[in-house]
Design an enzyme around this catalytic site. Structure first.
Site, mmCIF file in Angstrom:
data_model
loop_
_atom_site.group_PDB
_atom_site.id
_atom_site.type_symbol
_atom_site.label_atom_id
_atom_site.label_comp_id
_atom_site.label_asym_id
_atom_site.label_seq_id
_atom_site.Cartn_x
_atom_site.Cartn_y
_atom_site.Cartn_z
ATOM 1 N N GLY A 1 0.833 -1.200 0.000
ATOM 2 C CA GLY A 1 0.000 0.000 0.000
ATOM 3 C C GLY A 1 0.862 1.242 0.000
ATOM 4 O O GLY A 1 2.010 1.224 -0.429
ATOM 5 N N CYS A 2 0.317 2.306 0.507
ATOM 6 C CA CYS A 2 1.032 3.581 0.555
ATOM 7 C C CYS A 2 2.305 3.424 1.387
ATOM 8 O O CYS A 2 2.257 3.066 2.557
ATOM 9 C CB CYS A 2 0.135 4.654 1.154
ATOM 10 S SG CYS A 2 0.960 6.237 1.336
ATOM 11 N N PHE A 3 3.446 3.717 0.783
ATOM 12 C CA PHE A 3 4.710 3.494 1.487
ATOM 13 C C PHE A 3 4.880 4.350 2.728
ATOM 14 O O PHE A 3 5.551 3.959 3.664
ATOM 15 C CB PHE A 3 5.914 3.599 0.570
ATOM 16 C CG PHE A 3 6.009 4.775 -0.357
ATOM 17 C CD1 PHE A 3 5.411 5.991 -0.120
ATOM 18 C CD2 PHE A 3 6.742 4.637 -1.523
ATOM 19 C CE1 PHE A 3 5.539 7.058 -0.999
ATOM 20 C CE2 PHE A 3 6.888 5.685 -2.419
ATOM 21 C CZ PHE A 3 6.281 6.906 -2.151
ATOM 22 N N TRP A 4 4.260 5.513 2.776
ATOM 23 C CA TRP A 4 4.438 6.371 3.954
ATOM 24 C C TRP A 4 3.809 5.750 5.200
ATOM 25 O O TRP A 4 4.345 5.862 6.292
ATOM 26 C CB TRP A 4 3.875 7.769 3.700
ATOM 27 C CG TRP A 4 4.690 8.533 2.699
ATOM 28 C CD1 TRP A 4 6.040 8.722 2.707
ATOM 29 C CD2 TRP A 4 4.210 9.193 1.544
ATOM 30 N NE1 TRP A 4 6.419 9.460 1.615
ATOM 31 C CE2 TRP A 4 5.314 9.771 0.882
ATOM 32 C CE3 TRP A 4 2.952 9.360 0.986
ATOM 33 C CZ2 TRP A 4 5.194 10.502 -0.287
ATOM 34 C CZ3 TRP A 4 2.844 10.084 -0.176
ATOM 35 C CH2 TRP A 4 3.958 10.647 -0.808
ATOM 36 N N GLY A 5 2.683 5.077 5.035
ATOM 37 C CA GLY A 5 2.047 4.400 6.168
ATOM 38 C C GLY A 5 2.882 3.240 6.676
ATOM 39 O O GLY A 5 3.056 3.054 7.882
#
Length: 154
Positions: free
Chosen positions: A37-41
């Site tokens: 998913g979103c790498f920042w999370g």
């Protein structure tokens, strides 16, 4: 006085057991590369994990020439938004890194998406760095059924 509002889950919680197989602790640092998913999370989870020295967002799975946010956002580069986790295996094991991935950082039941983000760039993928990591990843993905990883290269 405002009423108390209870949070409700949209889905039933699934227990993810710790890995049955893990790497023995070794000297020096190791690297895990995970897409979910979103790498920042995903990165944010590992930045607060004991034994993790560094967690860096980036791209894995495609050609280096296409590894930029704008190109990957279209979902046609073969890349997945990924996180490179550098950790001390004497403090936390690779199996524990994967256990955190499947139980905290990522829901692998969401094919090519994570929450509101969708497309192949948000797929589940484990980029094993060694044969030992590959064995641990295979063992944990089997023990995590029915929450099997949607697109693992492990």
């Amino acid at each position: 006085m405002l009423p108390l509002i209870t949070a409700r889950s949209e889905s039933v919680a699934v227990r993810i057991d710790p890995p049955a197989l893990d790497e023995p602790a070794s000297d020096g640092l190791e690297t895990a590369v995970l897409a979910g998913g979103c790498f920042w999370g995903v990165q944010a989870v590992y930045q607060h994990t004991k034994g993790v020295r560094n967690a860096v967002s980036g791209y894995a799975g495609g050609d280096a020439k296409d590894a930029n946010y704008q190109a990957v956002s279209y979902g046609r580069t073969g890349h997945a938004e990924s996180v490179r986790v550098t950790f001390d295996p004497r403090v936390t094991s690779y199996g524990k890194i994967l256990h955190i991935f499947f139980s905290v950082a990522h829901d692998p039941t969401q094919l090519n998406r994570q929450g509101p983000d969708f497309g192949t760039q948000y797929r589940s993928e484990i980029f094993a760095q060694t044969e030992a990591q590959r064995r641990v990843a295979k063992a944990i993905s089997r023990s995590s059924t029915p929450r099997a990883c949607s697109g693992s290269r492990s």
